[in-house]
Scaffold this motif. Structure first.
Motif, PDB file in Angstrom:
ATOM      1  N   PHE A  56      -1.424   0.530  11.916  1.00 12.06           N
ATOM      2  CA  PHE A  56      -1.793   1.559  10.846  1.00 12.06           C
ATOM      3  C   PHE A  56      -0.985   0.970   9.434  1.00 12.06           C
ATOM      4  O   PHE A  56      -1.873   0.965   8.143  1.00 12.06           O
ATOM      5  N   GLY A  57       0.113   1.109   9.208  1.00 13.89           N
ATOM      6  CA  GLY A  57       0.604   0.860   8.383  1.00 13.89           C
ATOM      7  C   GLY A  57       1.183  -0.971   8.365  1.00 13.89           C
ATOM      8  O   GLY A  57       0.626  -0.830   7.039  1.00 13.89           O
ATOM      9  N   ILE A  58       0.060  -1.664   8.429  1.00 15.37           N
ATOM     10  CA  ILE A  58       0.459  -3.413   8.614  1.00 15.37           C
ATOM     11  C   ILE A  58      -0.841  -2.876   7.743  1.00 15.37           C
ATOM     12  O   ILE A  58      -1.213  -4.263   7.142  1.00 15.37           O
ATOM     13  N   GLY A  59      -2.235  -2.452   8.346  1.00 15.23           N
ATOM     14  CA  GLY A  59      -3.354  -1.590   7.467  1.00 15.23           C
ATOM     15  C   GLY A  59      -2.729  -1.695   6.320  1.00 15.23           C
ATOM     16  O   GLY A  59      -2.925  -2.149   5.075  1.00 15.23           O
ATOM     17  N   LEU A  60      -2.192  -0.990   5.941  1.00 13.02           N
ATOM     18  CA  LEU A  60      -2.074  -0.051   5.041  1.00 13.02           C
ATOM     19  C   LEU A  60      -0.536  -1.598   3.891  1.00 13.02           C
ATOM     20  O   LEU A  60      -1.234  -1.733   2.351  1.00 13.02           O
ATOM     21  N   ALA A  61      -0.698  -2.287   4.299  1.00  9.06           N
ATOM     22  CA  ALA A  61      -0.018  -3.381   4.165  1.00  9.06           C
ATOM     23  C   ALA A  61      -0.716  -4.109   2.904  1.00  9.06           C
ATOM     24  O   ALA A  61      -0.391  -4.905   2.173  1.00  9.06           O
ATOM     25  N   VAL A  62      -1.594  -4.415   3.926  1.00  7.01           N
ATOM     26  CA  VAL A  62      -2.649  -5.781   3.122  1.00  7.01           C
ATOM     27  C   VAL A  62      -3.990  -5.166   3.325  1.00  7.01           C
ATOM     28  O   VAL A  62      -4.297  -6.588   2.611  1.00  7.01           O
ATOM     29  N   GLY A  63      -4.412  -4.458   3.616  1.00  7.19           N
ATOM     30  CA  GLY A  63      -6.051  -3.662   2.839  1.00  7.19           C
ATOM     31  C   GLY A  63      -5.893  -2.648   2.987  1.00  7.19           C
ATOM     32  O   GLY A  63      -4.916  -1.553   2.452  1.00  7.19           O
ATOM     33  N   CYS A  64      -6.990  -1.879   3.445  1.00  9.65           N
ATOM     34  CA  CYS A  64      -7.358  -0.651   3.762  1.00  9.65           C
ATOM     35  C   CYS A  64      -7.807   0.119   1.760  1.00  9.65           C
ATOM     36  O   CYS A  64      -7.757   1.144   1.559  1.00  9.65           O
ATOM     37  N   SER A  65      -7.596  -0.640   1.013  1.00 11.97           N
ATOM     38  CA  SER A  65      -7.967  -0.355  -0.278  1.00 11.97           C
ATOM     39  C   SER A  65      -8.965  -0.538  -0.832  1.00 11.97           C
ATOM     40  O   SER A  65      -9.695  -1.791  -0.696  1.00 11.97           O
ATOM     41  N   THR A  66      -9.474   0.184  -2.443  1.00 14.64           N
ATOM     42  CA  THR A  66     -10.603  -0.217  -3.141  1.00 14.64           C
ATOM     43  C   THR A  66     -10.074   0.221  -4.296  1.00 14.64           C
ATOM     44  O   THR A  66      -8.873   0.960  -4.790  1.00 14.64           O
ATOM     45  N   ASP A  67     -11.590  -0.622  -4.953  1.00 16.45           N
ATOM     46  CA  ASP A  67     -11.438  -0.386  -6.211  1.00 16.45           C
ATOM     47  C   ASP A  67     -12.505   0.591  -7.264  1.00 16.45           C
ATOM     48  O   ASP A  67     -12.794   0.650  -5.829  1.00 16.45           O
ATOM     49  N   TYR A  68     -12.201   1.616  -8.208  1.00 11.32           N
ATOM     50  CA  TYR A  68     -13.892   1.844  -8.244  1.00 11.32           C
ATOM     51  C   TYR A  68     -14.125   2.265  -9.630  1.00 11.32           C
ATOM     52  O   TYR A  68     -13.510   1.290 -10.435  1.00 11.32           O
ATOM     53  N   ARG A  69     -15.739   1.122  -9.109  1.00 10.77           N
ATOM     54  CA  ARG A  69     -16.234   1.489 -10.538  1.00 10.77           C
ATOM     55  C   ARG A  69     -17.369   1.911 -11.070  1.00 10.77           C
ATOM     56  O   ARG A  69     -18.742   2.110 -10.489  1.00 10.77           O
ATOM     57  N   ASP A  70     -17.672   2.666 -12.211  1.00 11.37           N
ATOM     58  CA  ASP A  70     -18.401   3.449 -12.176  1.00 11.37           C
ATOM     59  C   ASP A  70     -18.655   4.392 -11.268  1.00 11.37           C
ATOM     60  O   ASP A  70     -20.111   4.792 -10.227  1.00 11.37           O
TER      61      ASP A  70
END
Length: 755
Positions: free
Chosen positions: A671-685
């Motif tokens: 799970f920590g590897i997932g947080l290290a390489v991904g799991c993220s998002t930006d927000y627009r509008d």
């Protein structure tokens, strides 16, 4: 026979009376277990059937962490039961199962004004709150800490009762009897538990319960036969067979007479209101049962989930929004807070920041919002009939979900029933209960049982992420890099307090943000105090005003504070040409347990000093009574640099179930590897840019490194293994990437394109 408080607790269970919960403030609770024909219930925890089957109540959410094995194992070991005859029952919501340990840890959230008055699980205010509010939440790895002793007490009492019943038949002293593999034994005599259960309920157990002097512990696995190399496991997971053959029931598997399916669309973040939609686009679709308008969402209900999704999509709902979440605005708010905000010191050591003087090194680490990425979609089933609301859902805080749903649907709390379901994965996502509210309202309007399932896009939109943050670390050090003073200035919202407003105050997301604006939040910086013996340390929280609602996630604050601290320590070591391992050991002070973990990890990984090009990166961390040292090995390969292996040495005190502990540590590292390489998002509008599961860049099986875990044998109280692996994965990988490439990454996720 003399009746004691313990006797009341056990003795009246078979008659369906009241249990006096002596571990809480004086209060009686209805016996929560309902024995079936041929079963005898003993207090809130144990039922024994005439065929010898022992059923154990589990008041915690099973979400893959193995709690439906751990708690029954504790009971079985203390009771002397046969593991093959152990069954599990999800405990109903009841004050009899109050999680006082977690209630004490979260006292600043439910009692923010005077949380310091409730810092211990035995404090009167904690016991009263947890019992009155039926607080059985599953979080922070508190299951063993909260329930091991009550389960041992209950099992010891039942063991004594069974021995008394058998001794009465044999005409011997009950203390001369023992239990083993589901039998009560005295010399050559033996009787099955099932043959004694009904009689046993009529006796009064000793007070205090006669628990064994040796607490439950799992010994290291041994080869099952010469030359086979297989290991035995005395306590295999009880949920495993059903999960393998597909009979394990999740919320999405619930089927009721006349069940219909709902799909939903939420407005953009945050504080959107439904203004218009094309009703006629769905009203004439064959199989559409109804359309339900929420103030901030629109749902379509149909005979199939596919048709419901088509219908809500066709109606093209439109929303008015008072404010739109935007990543650029979040970045500006974090930067402004860091530069101009008024901070509050939330933790110090020694003289703190006093006399800090000129900084020798200052580095900033940035954290992007992270989504939970659980594979199981958000699902809830609700049925409103004859003034009663029934709910089937997975919840880490079932009573809080039940109350919120009852209030939203206008149903009396006593007429609202929640059936706890397991989760395929939660990572703290199931501490939120918006879907329970929506399902309850939809079921009330439709008048039929309804199963609501969020699409993946709706999950990313309406499921709140782990907070973004900016962490500025500054240090003073000597000629060889030995740190003498360290300070952290962290810019982020009061994310833990914000979550508490939603969970305990049933506040909307924007109200929670407004109610906690400008507040210091020590829980938002858990793990920021380094485990090293640095004389003077100061941790400052600068509240940042962002419009993005934020939530808890597996690892929580440790996931970003450990990343910043361990990356910073690594950078200091390398700037002074120091071996990162020996540098840490020199800083460590008197924590011999963490030193042992470092030494073991270095042996496992064949640590070569982490020199340039070696691809080895080290990270350490402490969470409560748990300690870990992990070494990641990153090597250039096809498509870039890949993490080939992670070697970890862990001290989690007494290990109750070695198999589950290993699974949790390995899972936490992945799970920590997932947080290290991904799991993220930006927000627009107001919308997330990561709209599908595939957008999160989660590690696949091919991306998962070889993981080796070594346990330090200990007799100390057991600590949670599920969170600590999450904390060290990202900094170990970041440090390994620097060693392999010379590239220093100070932002999570590390590489948007993966490893």
């Amino acid at each position: 026979m003399q009746v004691t408080r313990r006797g009341v607790l056990v003795g009246v269970a078979a008659a369906g009376g009241l249990a006096a919960l002596y571990t809480l403030a004086p209060r009686d609770y209805a016996i929560p277990l309902d024995p079936a024909d041929g079963e005898t219930a003993f207090d809130a925890w144990i039922k024994i059937a005439t065929d010898g089957m022992v059923t154990v109540a589990v008041p915690q959410l099973e979400m893959g962490q193995g709690v439906t094995t751990l708690i029954p194992q504790v009971v079985a070991m203390e009771l002397g039961a046969d593991w093959r005859q152990i069954a599990v029952q999800a405990a109903p919501v009841s004050g009899a199962y109050a999680n006082t340990v977690l209630a004490a840890e979260w006292a600043p959230l439910w009692m923010p004004v005077a949380g310091g008055l409730a810092e211990d699980a035995d404090d009167f205010l904690v016991r009263r709150f947890a019992g009155r509010e039926r607080f059985t939440a599953t979080a922070n790895g508190t299951s063993l800490a909260a329930y091991e002793q009550p389960c041992r007490d209950a099992a010891a009492s039942v063991r004594a009762l069974l021995c008394m019943a058998a001794a009465d038949r044999w005409g011997v002293d009950w203390e001369e009897c023992r239990t083993e593999n589901g039998f009560v034994i005295h010399d050559a005599e033996r009787l099955r538990f099932g043959d004694l259960a009904e009689e046993a309920a009529g006796f009064v157990p000793p007070d205090p319960p006669p628990v064994f002097s040796k607490p439950p512990a799992d010994t290291p696995a041994v080869p099952s036969g010469p030359g086979f190399g297989e290991e035995t496991n005395a306590w295999p997971r009880l949920d495993l067979p059903a999960k393998v053959d597909g009979t394990w029931q999740f919320a999405g598997d619930v089927r009721l007479p006349g069940l219909v399916y709902a799909a939903i669309k939420h407005g953009p973040l945050d504080k959107a209101e439904l203004t218009a939609f094309n009703r006629s686009a769905a009203a004439d679709m064959r199989g559409v049962v109804g359309i339900v308008e929420g103030k901030r969402w629109l749902a379509a209900v149909a005979e199939t989930s596919w048709l419901a999704e088509r219908a809500v999509e066709a109606m093209s709902p439109r929303f008015s929004v008072m404010r739109l979440v935007d990543s650029e605005a979040i970045a500006v708010a974090l930067s402004d807070a860091e530069l101009n905000g008024t901070g509050t010191v939330v933790a110090t050591r020694g003289q703190g920041a006093e006399g800090f003087g000129k900084t020798d090194l200052a580095l900033r680490y940035e954290i992007a919002p992270a989504l939970h990425g659980q594979i199981e979609p958000t699902t809830a089933t609700a049925w409103y009939r004859d003034g009663t609301l029934e709910l089937w859902l997975a919840s880490q805080a079932p009573e809080q979900a039940r109350r919120a749903a009852a209030k939203a649907a206008g149903v009396a709390l006593e007429d609202t029933i929640l059936y706890p379901m397991p989760a395929g994965g939660s990572f703290d996502r199931r501490l939120e209960h918006g879907h329970a509210i929506e399902a309850a309202v939809i079921a009330r309007e439709i008048g039929r049982p309804v199963q609501l399932t969020w699409s993946r896009f709706q999950e990313h939109l309406a499921g709140y992420p782990r907070t973004p943050a900016s962490l500025l670390l500054s240090a003073r050090h000597g000629d060889e890099g030995t740190i003498t003073k360290l300070k952290m200035r962290a810019s982020l919202p009061a994310t833990a307090r914000e979550f508490g407003e939603r969970l305990f105050g049933n506040a909307t997301s924007w109200s929670a943000i407004e109610n906690t604006a400008g507040e210091a939040d020590p829980m938002a910086l858990a793990g920021a105090m380094p485990p090293y013996a640095i004389p003077d340390v100061s941790i400052t929280h600068v509240p940042a005003a962002i419009d993005l609602p934020t939530a808890r996630m597996r690892g929580n604050a440790h996931g970003y504070t450990c990343f910043a601290i361990e990356s910073f320590i690594d950078e200091l070591a390398r700037r002074h040409d120091r071996d990162p391992l020996s540098y840490r050991m020199a800083l460590l002070g008197q924590d011999l347990r963490l030193a042992e973990c470092m030494q073991r990890a270095s042996r496992l990984a064949a640590w070569d000093g982490g020199s340039a090009g070696s691809g080895q990166g080290l990270a350490c961390h402490v969470i409560g009574g748990a300690r870990i040292a992990a070494i990641a090995n990153a090597q250039p390969g096809e498509g870039g640099v890949r993490v080939k292996s992670i070697h970890a040495a862990v001290d989690i005190g007494r290990v109750v179930n070695r198999d589950i502990a290993r699974q949790q540590l390995e899972g936490g590292l992945v799970f920590g590897i997932g947080l290290a390489v991904g799991c993220s998002t930006d927000y627009r509008d107001g919308l997330p840019t990561s709209q599908r599961l595939g957008d999160l860049n989660l590690p696949t099986l091919a991306d998962s490194p070889e993981i080796t875990v070594d346990f330090v044998d200990s007799t100390l109280p057991p600590a949670d293994p599920g969170e600590i692996g999450v904390a060290v994965a990202a900094p170990a990988i970041a440090n390994a990437l620097f060693s392999a490439t010379g590239l220093r990454l100070r932002r999570l996720p590390l590489l948007s394109a993966g490893l």
